[in-house]
Write a protein that holds these residues in place. Structure first.
Motif, short mmCIF file in Angstrom:
data_model
loop_
_atom_site.label_atom_id
_atom_site.label_comp_id
_atom_site.label_asym_id
_atom_site.label_seq_id
_atom_site.Cartn_x
_atom_site.Cartn_y
_atom_site.Cartn_z
N UNK A 7 0.84 -1.19 0.00
CA UNK A 7 0.00 0.00 0.00
C UNK A 7 0.88 1.24 0.00
N UNK A 8 0.54 2.21 -0.87
CA UNK A 8 1.37 3.41 -1.00
C UNK A 8 0.50 4.65 -1.12
N UNK A 9 0.12 5.22 0.01
CA UNK A 9 -0.56 6.52 0.03
C UNK A 9 -0.31 7.14 1.40
N UNK A 10 0.05 8.44 1.45
CA UNK A 10 0.42 9.05 2.72
C UNK A 10 -0.73 9.57 3.58
N UNK A 39 3.70 1.10 3.12
CA UNK A 39 5.05 1.64 2.93
C UNK A 39 5.27 2.96 3.67
N UNK A 40 4.26 3.81 3.71
CA UNK A 40 4.41 5.08 4.44
C UNK A 40 4.44 4.83 5.94
N UNK A 41 3.53 4.02 6.45
CA UNK A 41 3.49 3.76 7.90
C UNK A 41 4.76 3.08 8.38
N UNK A 42 5.36 2.25 7.50
CA UNK A 42 6.60 1.56 7.86
C UNK A 42 7.83 2.43 7.60
N UNK A 43 7.61 3.64 7.10
CA UNK A 43 8.70 4.58 6.79
C UNK A 43 9.73 3.94 5.85
N UNK A 44 9.23 3.23 4.84
CA UNK A 44 10.11 2.61 3.86
C UNK A 44 10.89 3.70 3.13
N UNK A 45 12.19 3.53 3.02
CA UNK A 45 13.04 4.49 2.32
C UNK A 45 13.15 4.04 0.87
N UNK A 97 10.29 0.78 -3.89
CA UNK A 97 10.18 -0.62 -3.44
C UNK A 97 10.62 -1.55 -4.56
N UNK A 98 10.16 -1.32 -5.77
CA UNK A 98 10.58 -2.15 -6.90
C UNK A 98 12.09 -2.02 -7.12
#
Length: 193
Positions: A7-10, A39-45, A97-98
């Protein structure tokens, strides 16, 4: 199935957030094991570091920053992506991510300089997305996100795996009725997943 939801939305109050919550709820209710990767909640870089690029073709170990995400991807039997289309592409965090997780030895192998897709643990794919503009405008631009899912991702996962692409176009002109209809269509797809 073990399903990785990317999931990718802030914004937690967005229509996309509502879609994401419903996707996870429906898949869980259907008896699937859901790994909900926000991805936002997990603070993925999303940034590929200098060292990661230098080591791109080398086998990576557990100390690699992307290793936990690689493990989650390799544990999954199916992949569901939930994201908005921005500027005719993926949000940067999903693109990252990709770039950082779909690595040689993970999603493909290089054999005599040629790419051989190898993410064959993924037996089913669905993408649920929204576009600000119309389908016609997206088509004029070649609709890159649709092509990336329906072609690139399809070619990477298990051969013959079904790939579903659900898109609500023209969000800028959407109505309560159009959003409800898309939510219902997505719910039915997740129920049958």
């Amino acid at each position: 199935m073990n399903i990785l939801v990317l999931y990718a939305h802030p914004v937690e109050t967005s229509f996309n957030a509502g879609l994401h919550r419903m996707i996870v709820e429906r898949l869980t209710a259907a008896g699937h094991a859901v790994d909900d990767c926000d991805l936002y909640a997990e603070d993925f870089d999303p940034r590929l570091t200098h060292q990661e690029r230098l080591d791109y073709h080398n086998r990576r170990g557990p100390e690699d920053p992307a290793a936990p995400y690689v493990e989650r991807l390799l544990r999954a039997d199916a992949l569901v992506l939930s994201y908005p289309v921005w500027n005719y592409g993926f949000p940067a965090i999903l693109k990252g991510f990709f770039d950082r997780v779909f690595l040689p030895g993970v999603s493909f192998k290089l054999v005599d300089g040629k790419v051989q897709p190898s993410l064959h643990n993924i037996k089913k794919v669905a993408a649920v997305t929204t576009y600000g503009g119309s389908r016609f405008r997206a088509m004029l631009m070649g609709d890159p996100p649709r092509r990336l899912i329906k072609r690139m991702l399809r070619a990477t996962v298990k051969p013959g795996a079904p790939v579903t692409y659900l898109a609500h176009y023209a969000m800028n002109l959407s109505t309560d009725d159009s959003r409800k209809a898309f939510m219902a269509k997505t719910a039915a797809s997740m129920d049958a997943f």
